[in-house]
Design an enzyme around this catalytic site. Structure first.
Site, PDB file in Angstrom:
ATOM      1  CD  GLN A 124      -1.089  14.469   9.555  1.00  0.00           C
ATOM      2  OE1 GLN A 124      -2.101  14.629   8.908  1.00  0.00           O
ATOM      3  NE2 GLN A 124      -0.669  13.253   9.886  1.00  0.00           N
ATOM      4  CG  ASP A 165      -5.361   6.304  14.602  1.00  0.00           C
ATOM      5  OD1 ASP A 165      -5.384   5.096  14.303  1.00  0.00           O
ATOM      6  OD2 ASP A 165      -6.201   7.118  14.164  1.00  0.00           O
ATOM      7  CG  ASP A 224      -8.577   4.499   8.953  1.00  0.00           C
ATOM      8  OD1 ASP A 224      -9.423   5.338   8.604  1.00  0.00           O
ATOM      9  OD2 ASP A 224      -8.220   4.342  10.135  1.00  0.00           O
ATOM     10  CG  ASP A 257       2.590   7.999  -1.017  1.00  0.00           C
ATOM     11  OD1 ASP A 257       1.831   8.899  -0.631  1.00  0.00           O
ATOM     12  OD2 ASP A 257       2.397   7.337  -2.064  1.00  0.00           O
ATOM     13  CB  ALA A 258      -0.773   4.370   1.019  1.00  0.00           C
ATOM     14  CD  GLU A 270       0.037   7.468   9.220  1.00  0.00           C
ATOM     15  OE1 GLU A 270       0.230   8.631   8.795  1.00  0.00           O
ATOM     16  OE2 GLU A 270      -1.082   6.932   9.288  1.00  0.00           O
ATOM     17  CG  HIS A 303     -11.210   2.978  14.229  1.00  0.00           C
ATOM     18  ND1 HIS A 303     -11.374   4.140  14.951  1.00  0.00           N
ATOM     19  CD2 HIS A 303     -10.193   3.211  13.349  1.00  0.00           C
ATOM     20  CE1 HIS A 303     -10.473   5.030  14.550  1.00  0.00           C
ATOM     21  NE2 HIS A 303      -9.756   4.499  13.585  1.00  0.00           N
TER      22      HIS A 303
END
Length: 568
Positions: free
Chosen positions: A296, A350, A423, A404-405, A370, A328
């Site tokens: 991205q 992040d 998240d 990948d989750a 992530e 959060h």
């Protein structure tokens, strides 16, 4: 000697190209200005070489045409989200326009060489500049003529239509030209032309994601594709079919191709300055970091002159302003009531979710999964972002995996975690729908301990109630009991646009929705022995749950891998 006339090729039923009859003429086809007379066409090369050069031109033009198609799909997906809708709009409009272009090209059959040269020059200009034009309009206005909720963007449809018309006009003209070199049966001519066309499309389709995007970027890659299109189309007509053009036509084609090349070359030279100006228009004057990872576009703004830090992923505000802490804290702290020694964070590259998790005593291990390694590197190395996340990703209790989750959960051991925090990007983004499916939540349920808890960021409530309550219905279908809740604020708007810039979005509190889930009815409260959140209390949690309940949409079916329910 004039060869006998071959039968006219039949119309093809293929959805992409519809070649017309090859016209009258013998081996030479139409001489001089292409007036349909039966004189022999004079070529600067042998017939076999001429046919090869035409088919090579078909190959290159087909590759360029597919790059234009993919570029429109990719740019719309990056900037607007929902890539299924983008692909459907672009490809359906373009294929329709190809048919119209093929029919319109019949009028050019007496001037096939000049017509093909003009078509290629126009296609190179429109296709090559399309990415820059669309990006400019989006950056400075935030709109392409209509939001997705009320129909496809007008400007995207216009470019798809224009590119499709020009691509559709190519093949009938090329059929005319190749038959002028040497007559052959209709089936053989169609087979040769389509073979070169489809192999070229394959090369263009592979070159776009594996060469153009990673090495040149979307804007530069498309501009260079347009330049290649101009050179090949112009060289084919002006070199091989020079005698088929009048002197005036040759001069006009040379001038047109030089103008197109000048425009494309100038745009290529200025593309970096253009991108910087566009980013300032989209994100404000304080862009500090702008990079495209393998996943991205990542932009960091602020942290200067008292301005708060803003993290944008593909133009969408991910963290910043008043939202960051509210988001959060509301996401993490209600899930930490109960056992929380082993925590899994899905997304959260992040480091801000991990920061809140680590505030709770008793946390022994945090696994962060992530997809984008570039975001993780930025969270660790950027001084402002690493200070904001408290260098949570460098804590010895934290282990970061870039994967990948969904794939990661499939290999996770059963009952491995006390808390799972999801998240992840908004469910209405096509790439994220599988991460909000019944199958995904079934995998998360397997990874949870019997008394474990799962919390899901489910997007805004008031502006997207159906998507939010679909998340809740999907969790229940996976065997969870749920406790929906949210935090107040104005609905999240688009991260771009003249009326509301990302800087405005970063300052404005957003409407945030979450769902807490467990095998038994979860108790929506804060851990009395845990840290005190700065933006959250038991009373505000209860009020947020009551406010969310008033928006409930009953009877929604769950979302699955086979039947996703989040498309706008």
């Amino acid at each position: 000697m004039i060869e006998p006339q071959a039968p006219a090729p039949p119309r093809s039923a293929h959805p992409r190209h519809r070649p017309r009859d090859s016209g009258s003429g013998g081996a030479g086809g139409e001489a001089g200005g292409g007036d349909g007379s039966c004189g022999a066409l004079r070529l600067p090369v042998r017939q076999a070489t001429g046919r090869f050069l035409v088919l090579a031109g078909v190959f290159v033009c087909a590759a360029c045409g597919l790059v234009y198609e993919l570029e429109l799909v990719a740019l719309a997906a990056y900037l607007m989200g929902d890539s299924v809708t983008q692909a459907s709009v672009v490809l359906s409009v373009m294929v329709f326009a190809m048919g119209v272009g093929s029919l319109a090209a019949k009028r050019l059959r007496r001037h096939a060489a000049a017509g093909f040269g003009a078509v290629e020059a126009a296609l190179a200009l429109v296709g090559g500049c399309s990415a820059m034009a669309l990006y400019a309009v989006f950056a400075w206005t935030g709109d392409w003529g209509g939001p997705w909720a009320h129909g496809p963007p007008v400007l995207l449809v216009v470019f798809s239509l224009a590119v499709g018309l020009l691509i559709g006009a190519e093949v009938p003209l090329l059929m005319e030209l190749i038959q002028r070199i040497r007559r052959q049966d209709a089936g053989g001519a169609v087979a040769d032309l389509f073979a070169a066309d489809y192999v070229g499309a394959l090369v263009g389709g592979l070159a776009f994601p594996f060469l153009l995007l990673p090495f040149l970027g979307q804007l530069t890659g498309t501009l260079i594709t347009g330049a290649v299109n101009t050179v090949v189309g112009g060289a084919l007509v002006l070199g091989l079919f020079r005698q088929d053009l009048t002197r005036r036509a040759r001069r006009l084609l040379i001038a047109a191709n030089l103008c197109v090349l000048t425009v494309l070359a100038s745009a290529t030279v200025l593309v970096d300055d253009f991108e910087q100006a566009a980013r300032r228009a989209m994100y404000g004057p304080d862009v500090r970091v702008a990079l495209r990872t393998d996943v991205q576009e990542v932009v960091l703004t602020g942290d200067r002159d008292g301005r708060s830090l803003g993290l944008f992923l593909d133009g969408r505000l991910r963290a910043g302003g008043r939202d960051e802490l509210r988001h959060h804290e509301a996401l993490v702290h209600p899930a930490m009531t109960g056992p929380h020694a082993r925590v899994l964070v899905l997304g959260g590259g992040d480091g801000l979710t991990a920061r809140e998790v680590l505030r709770h005593p008793g946390v022994r291990r945090v696994d962060v999964v992530e997809l984008d390694a570039g975001v993780v590197r930025l969270a660790r190395r950027d001084p402002a972002l690493s200070a904001l996340n408290g260098r949570a990703l460098d804590d010895p209790r934290v282990r970061v995996t870039t994967e990948d989750a969904f794939d990661w959960l499939r290999g996770a051991p059963p009952a491995a975690y006390d808390v799972v925090v999801s998240d992840l990007p908004h469910p209405e983004i096509t790439a994220s729908t599988k991460l909000y499916s019944r199958e995904f939540y079934g995998l998360a349920r397997r990874a949870l301990a019997p008394d474990g808890r799962l919390v899901v960021h489910a997007g805004p409530v008031t502006s997207r109630p159906e998507a939010y309550w679909t998340v809740e219905a999907t969790l229940r279908s996976a065997g969870f009991r749920t406790a929906p809740y949210g935090t107040g604020g104005r609905p999240a708007g688009p991260a771009t646009g003249a009326a509301r810039t990302p800087e405005d979005t970063a300052r404005a509190p957003r409407d945030l929705g979450f769902v807490l889930a467990a095998r038994t009815d979860p108790d929506l409260r804060l851990d009395p022995s845990g840290p005190r959140p700065r933006t959250l209390t038991d009373d505000s949690l209860a009020a947020g749950a009551r406010a969310v309940e008033r928006t409930r949409v009953p009877g929604l079916p769950p979302s699955t891998l086979i039947h996703p329910r989040y498309a706008r």
